[in-house]
Write a protein that holds these residues in place. Structure first.
Motif, PDB file in Angstrom:
ATOM      1  N   LYS A  96       1.968  12.987   6.419  1.00  0.00           N
ATOM      2  CA  LYS A  96       1.212  12.431   5.865  1.00  0.00           C
ATOM      3  C   LYS A  96       0.839  10.639   5.295  1.00  0.00           C
ATOM      4  O   LYS A  96       0.093  10.547   4.981  1.00  0.00           O
ATOM      5  CB  LYS A  96       1.502  12.504   4.227  1.00  0.00           C
ATOM      6  N   GLU A  97       2.010  10.121   5.524  1.00  0.00           N
ATOM      7  CA  GLU A  97       2.470   8.732   5.606  1.00  0.00           C
ATOM      8  C   GLU A  97       1.153   8.719   6.615  1.00  0.00           C
ATOM      9  O   GLU A  97       1.225   7.605   6.298  1.00  0.00           O
ATOM     10  CB  GLU A  97       4.612   8.727   5.792  1.00  0.00           C
ATOM     11  N   ARG A  98       1.613   8.793   7.931  1.00  0.00           N
ATOM     12  CA  ARG A  98       1.170   7.975   8.881  1.00  0.00           C
ATOM     13  C   ARG A  98      -0.583   8.046   8.553  1.00  0.00           C
ATOM     14  O   ARG A  98      -1.382   7.290   8.631  1.00  0.00           O
ATOM     15  CB  ARG A  98       0.801   9.215  10.210  1.00  0.00           C
ATOM     16  N   ALA A  99      -1.402   9.447   7.911  1.00  0.00           N
ATOM     17  CA  ALA A  99      -2.739   9.391   7.499  1.00  0.00           C
ATOM     18  C   ALA A  99      -3.147   8.067   6.373  1.00  0.00           C
ATOM     19  O   ALA A  99      -4.208   7.543   6.428  1.00  0.00           O
ATOM     20  CB  ALA A  99      -3.422  10.590   6.684  1.00  0.00           C
ATOM     21  N   GLU A 100      -2.512   8.079   5.420  1.00  0.00           N
ATOM     22  CA  GLU A 100      -2.175   7.306   4.046  1.00  0.00           C
ATOM     23  C   GLU A 100      -2.147   5.377   4.861  1.00  0.00           C
ATOM     24  O   GLU A 100      -3.007   5.142   4.535  1.00  0.00           O
ATOM     25  CB  GLU A 100      -0.609   7.483   3.788  1.00  0.00           C
ATOM     26  N   GLN A 101      -1.582   5.522   6.064  1.00  0.00           N
ATOM     27  CA  GLN A 101      -1.552   4.243   6.511  1.00  0.00           C
ATOM     28  C   GLN A 101      -2.696   4.111   6.869  1.00  0.00           C
ATOM     29  O   GLN A 101      -3.001   2.643   7.156  1.00  0.00           O
ATOM     30  CB  GLN A 101       0.048   4.189   7.802  1.00  0.00           C
ATOM     31  N   LYS A 102      -3.484   4.746   7.940  1.00  0.00           N
ATOM     32  CA  LYS A 102      -4.465   4.663   8.648  1.00  0.00           C
ATOM     33  C   LYS A 102      -6.243   4.390   7.662  1.00  0.00           C
ATOM     34  O   LYS A 102      -6.521   3.777   8.004  1.00  0.00           O
ATOM     35  CB  LYS A 102      -4.504   6.008   9.522  1.00  0.00           C
ATOM     36  N   ARG A 103      -5.287   5.003   6.953  1.00  0.00           N
ATOM     37  CA  ARG A 103      -6.119   4.889   5.083  1.00  0.00           C
ATOM     38  C   ARG A 103      -6.165   4.095   5.012  1.00  0.00           C
ATOM     39  O   ARG A 103      -7.641   3.498   4.388  1.00  0.00           O
ATOM     40  CB  ARG A 103      -6.469   6.387   4.499  1.00  0.00           C
ATOM     41  N   LYS A 104      -5.368   2.772   3.994  1.00  0.00           N
ATOM     42  CA  LYS A 104      -4.952   1.953   3.620  1.00  0.00           C
ATOM     43  C   LYS A 104      -5.269   0.545   4.832  1.00  0.00           C
ATOM     44  O   LYS A 104      -5.521  -0.031   5.032  1.00  0.00           O
ATOM     45  CB  LYS A 104      -3.956   1.496   3.505  1.00  0.00           C
ATOM     46  N   GLN A 107      -8.275  -2.397   4.650  1.00  0.00           N
ATOM     47  CA  GLN A 107      -8.573  -2.173   3.345  1.00  0.00           C
ATOM     48  C   GLN A 107      -7.759  -3.308   2.240  1.00  0.00           C
ATOM     49  O   GLN A 107      -6.332  -3.171   2.437  1.00  0.00           O
ATOM     50  CB  GLN A 107      -8.765  -0.873   2.359  1.00  0.00           C
TER      51      GLN A 107
END
Length: 144
Positions: A96-104, A107
């Motif tokens: 989840k943390e990695r996905a959040e970092q990729k999403r951010k 941006q």
């Protein structure tokens, strides 16, 4: 009365809770299999005991107090908690943390909202990178 019940059932959180209970019940067998077939044999090797249920029994007045069974239950609980955390929760949090970092990535920081000045500065920088276009004004006034 039926209308209120229908609204209650159709709420998203009731459906989510029902799904969580069903998945939790199915998930229990996975965790119990890991504990029974991996963790408990390791504990048995460590303590050289087959079962703590028959160990540490105190008999007072004909009543058996099985402290070994209590200790075994606590160890089993801790083993289940450790398996759930280290095998499932920790890797899931990592993903989840990695996905959040990729999403951010890419941006702007939500704590620092973009202002007109920063947008104009970005436009200026992009125009400077492109170089002067043919026939486009350079921004200098010749005074003619």
């Amino acid at each position: 009365m039926i209308k209120g019940f229908k609204e209650f059932i159709m709420r998203g959180n009731v459906i989510d809770l029902a799904v969580a209970v069903v998945i939790g019940a199915a998930f229990t067998s996975v965790v119990n299999a890991i504990v029974a077939n991996l963790i408990n044999p390791l504990i048995g090797l460590l303590f050289k005991a087959d079962s703590l249920d028959s160990a540490l029994v105190l008999t007072i007045g004909g009543a058996d107090f099985k402290f070994g069974a209590i200790i075994g239950a606590v160890i089993s609980f801790l083993a289940v908690a450790a398996v759930v955390y280290f095998v499932f929760v920790m890797p899931m949090n990592h993903f989840k943390e990695r996905a959040e970092q990729k999403r951010k990535a890419g941006q702007p920081d939500p704590e620092q909202p973009e202002t007109e000045l920063t947008v104009l500065a970005q436009i200026r920088d992009l125009l400077a990178e492109q170089g002067p276009a043919s026939g486009a004004p350079t921004g200098r006034h010749t005074g003619e």
